[in-house]
Design an enzyme around this catalytic site. Sequence first.
Site, PDB file in Angstrom:
ATOM      1  N   GLU A  63       0.851  -1.196   0.000  1.00  0.00           N
ATOM      2  CA  GLU A  63       0.000   0.000   0.000  1.00  0.00           C
ATOM      3  C   GLU A  63       0.887   1.246   0.000  1.00  0.00           C
ATOM      4  O   GLU A  63       1.924   1.276   0.640  1.00  0.00           O
ATOM      5  CB  GLU A  63      -0.887   0.009   1.258  1.00  0.00           C
ATOM      6  CG  GLU A  63      -1.857   1.186   1.285  1.00  0.00           C
ATOM      7  CD  GLU A  63      -2.764   1.197   2.528  1.00  0.00           C
ATOM      8  OE1 GLU A  63      -2.325   0.740   3.602  1.00  0.00           O
ATOM      9  OE2 GLU A  63      -3.908   1.675   2.412  1.00  0.00           O
ATOM     10  N   LYS A 133      -9.822   1.462  -2.614  1.00  0.00           N
ATOM     11  CA  LYS A 133     -10.092   1.010  -1.233  1.00  0.00           C
ATOM     12  C   LYS A 133     -11.545   1.312  -0.862  1.00  0.00           C
ATOM     13  O   LYS A 133     -11.995   2.459  -0.956  1.00  0.00           O
ATOM     14  CB  LYS A 133      -9.131   1.738  -0.294  1.00  0.00           C
ATOM     15  CG  LYS A 133      -9.093   1.246   1.126  1.00  0.00           C
ATOM     16  CD  LYS A 133      -7.981   2.004   1.871  1.00  0.00           C
ATOM     17  CE  LYS A 133      -7.642   1.416   3.205  1.00  0.00           C
ATOM     18  NZ  LYS A 133      -6.435   2.059   3.781  1.00  0.00           N
ATOM     19  N   CYS A 174      -5.603  -3.027   2.658  1.00  0.00           N
ATOM     20  CA  CYS A 174      -5.356  -2.797   4.081  1.00  0.00           C
ATOM     21  C   CYS A 174      -6.616  -2.912   4.950  1.00  0.00           C
ATOM     22  O   CYS A 174      -7.034  -3.997   5.271  1.00  0.00           O
ATOM     23  CB  CYS A 174      -4.639  -1.461   4.279  1.00  0.00           C
ATOM     24  SG  CYS A 174      -3.686  -1.459   5.812  1.00  0.00           S
TER      25      CYS A 174
END
Length: 296
Positions: A63, A133, A174
């Site tokens: 990331e 995301k 994440c």
Amino acid sequence: MAVTATDAIHPRFAKKPLFYSIGLKIALVQLSVGKDKSKNVAQAVKKIHQAKAKGAQLVALPECFNSPYGTKYFNDYAEEVPLGETSRALSQAAAEAGVCVVGGTVPERCGDKLYNTCTVWDINGKLIAKHRKMHLFDIDIPNKITFKESEVLSPGNELTIFECNGVKVGLGICYDLRFQEMAHLMAKEGCGLLIYPGAFNMTTGPKHWELLGRARATDQQLWVALVSPARDANAEYVAWGHTTLIDPWGAVVAKLDEKEDTLVHTVDLSMVEDVRNSIPIRLQRRTDIYDTVRKS
Ligand SMILES: NC(=O)CCC(=O)C(=O)O
């Protein structure tokens, strides 16, 4: 006729039993990331070529690999996808090395919005997937860490799945790792491997990084790869590191410490089917109760 777990879950998937009978050699690059964007990108490109030299068919970056991780940096480092400097470098590296590249994440600019975005490039350098995301990292642990991605980022609204050498791969970024529903949907779509570029921190990393990876792998009975930046103890946001690969039994098969390094391993997709046939939870879900009697 005997019904296998695979048949019951997804008829489309059952037509392709070979899907799970193959190995895929993957490289997870735990990259050192600093403030110099061009240097970060050049280092990523170097690692992609080194991974290919070790036989990798897919190379994944962490990331925020072209920028320090922090809300104050995202606007300055943001680029359009696929026009920006980072996209162009990844496309070229994928084509020159002849390897599939899962391009960690970059701050993406689209109109007046910013996203935390993972791009995927095939062996010809073509953009084949883009994941924004979905779950933004907004947490507040008193006296430890407060972070609010939503101050500057917008969430993505799509699941992202791509195919590499006949393997369906699902992407999360994440904090997305914390949401089992998302992993479940990608498993239902036939993914045998989920890749999460991530940058957990020194508070939640030791407690949850591996635990969540193992939970997703065990719940969904598939491979899970977690790819972190290397730790920089002087950075404002200190990453936990510990890039990790977990098999469909939920066992950690390989992991790094906190330093820059690359984990290379062959993922055996036949294990997915073996585990699902041995412990057929996919056939045993009580959706009659979950979906009808009590809706959450
Ligand atoms: N970059 C992130 O989304 C961090 C997520 C994290 O550290 C967590 O605990 O979750």
